[in-house]
Design a protein around this motif. Structure first.
Motif, PDB file in Angstrom:
ATOM      1  N   GLU A 101      59.296  74.958  53.756  1.00 40.62           N
ATOM      2  CA  GLU A 101      58.350  74.279  54.643  1.00 40.62           C
ATOM      3  C   GLU A 101      58.067  72.855  54.183  1.00 40.62           C
ATOM      4  O   GLU A 101      57.899  71.951  55.000  1.00 40.62           O
ATOM      5  N   GLY A 113      58.693  69.706  56.491  1.00 40.36           N
ATOM      6  CA  GLY A 113      57.595  68.804  56.824  1.00 40.36           C
ATOM      7  C   GLY A 113      57.940  67.354  56.526  1.00 40.36           C
ATOM      8  O   GLY A 113      57.629  66.454  57.312  1.00 40.36           O
ATOM      9  N   SER A 116      55.948  65.896  60.355  1.00 36.57           N
ATOM     10  CA  SER A 116      54.818  66.611  60.946  1.00 36.57           C
ATOM     11  C   SER A 116      53.685  66.805  59.949  1.00 36.57           C
ATOM     12  O   SER A 116      53.872  67.418  58.895  1.00 36.57           O
ATOM     13  N   LEU A 160      52.907  70.558  59.719  1.00 36.29           N
ATOM     14  CA  LEU A 160      53.795  71.265  58.794  1.00 36.29           C
ATOM     15  C   LEU A 160      53.451  70.950  57.343  1.00 36.29           C
ATOM     16  O   LEU A 160      53.422  71.834  56.486  1.00 36.29           O
ATOM     17  N   LEU A 161      53.176  69.677  57.056  1.00 38.35           N
ATOM     18  CA  LEU A 161      52.823  69.293  55.693  1.00 38.35           C
ATOM     19  C   LEU A 161      51.500  69.917  55.273  1.00 38.35           C
ATOM     20  O   LEU A 161      51.327  70.321  54.120  1.00 38.35           O
TER      21      LEU A 161
END
Length: 244
Positions: A36, A40, A45, A48-49
């Protein structure tokens, strides 16, 4: 007794009974965190981060919870730890609270800084990674759910996973909204909502941790009722300095 604070022998220790489940959740979470984080950074995003940051907190919290069950289950060789080492689990829960608060506050600040200047993000990657993260979170939740009823330590890890599952759902929702509207601002909005949810869960768990460390009477137990029952026992002249 419950919440991982009993004075039962180490073999009956609540948190220790769920060590393998904690280890499984830790392995799954640590592996997905790396995926992830890269996604990210590549997609740009914030949602996402932010979820990756919370996933990193999950890794720390699950690792601490796993270590705490090991410490708490050790027999006391000094004869001076009259409560054993069970409170190690409470400290691990406190670490969960701090990690959740730190991630939540960071994301809120970052979201505010991006208002009015939200960068383009890869919505397709958000949907794919968000869905994969949700699957990992659901598996971890199933592993920890029963233990959350018996141990405050496992409960802290369980809350972390629940919050992260909400984050994964938020990432997918943000991806869908960006696709439908073409507006990247949804990435920032959803990230902020995830952060607020995480902060609220941290406060709820934090209150429980403080109650244990402050040696409050267990929830659902009325000290006056207990004192009255003890006072009614034949041969008891007085009940004083009652600690529960």
């Amino acid at each position: 007794m419950g919440a991982g604070h009993s004075h039962a022998p180490a073999t009956g220790h609540a948190g220790g009974r769920y060590r393998r489940r904690l280890a499984g959740a830790f392995a799954l979470t640590a592996g997905f965190f790396l995926i992830e984080l890269v996604a990210g950074l590549v997609s740009g995003s914030l949602a996402l981060l932010s979820d990756a940051g919370h996933m990193a907190a999950d890794v720390v919290v699950l690792g601490a919870a796993l270590l705490a069950t090991r410490i708490a289950s050790r027999p006391d060789s000094t004869g001076r730890r009259t409560y054993g080492s069970y409170r190690a689990e409470v400290f691990a829960s406190a670490l969960a609270v701090l990690a959740m608060l730190a991630v939540g506050v960071y994301v809120v600040v970052e979201a505010i800084s991006r208002l009015g200047d939200a960068p383009e993000v890869a919505s397709g990657a958000m949907l794919a990674v968000g869905f994969a993260g949700l699957v990992i979170n659901i598996i971890s939740m199933l592993l920890l759910r029963s233990g959350a009823k018996d141990s405050l330590n496992v409960k802290g890890a369980y809350y972390e996973v629940i919050a992260d599952a909400a984050g994964s759902v938020g990432v997918m929702v943000a991806g869908v909204l960006i696709i439908l509207t073409g507006q990247p601002i949804w990435d920032v909005v959803v990230a902020a909502l995830i952060a607020v949810f995480v902060i609220i869960r941290a406060v709820v768990l934090g209150r429980q941790v403080i109650a244990v460390l402050g040696q409050h009477a267990p929830e659902g137990v009325d000290p006056e009722d207990v004192a009255g029952d003890l006072d009614a026992v034949e041969g008891v002249e007085e009940v004083h300095d009652l600690h529960l």
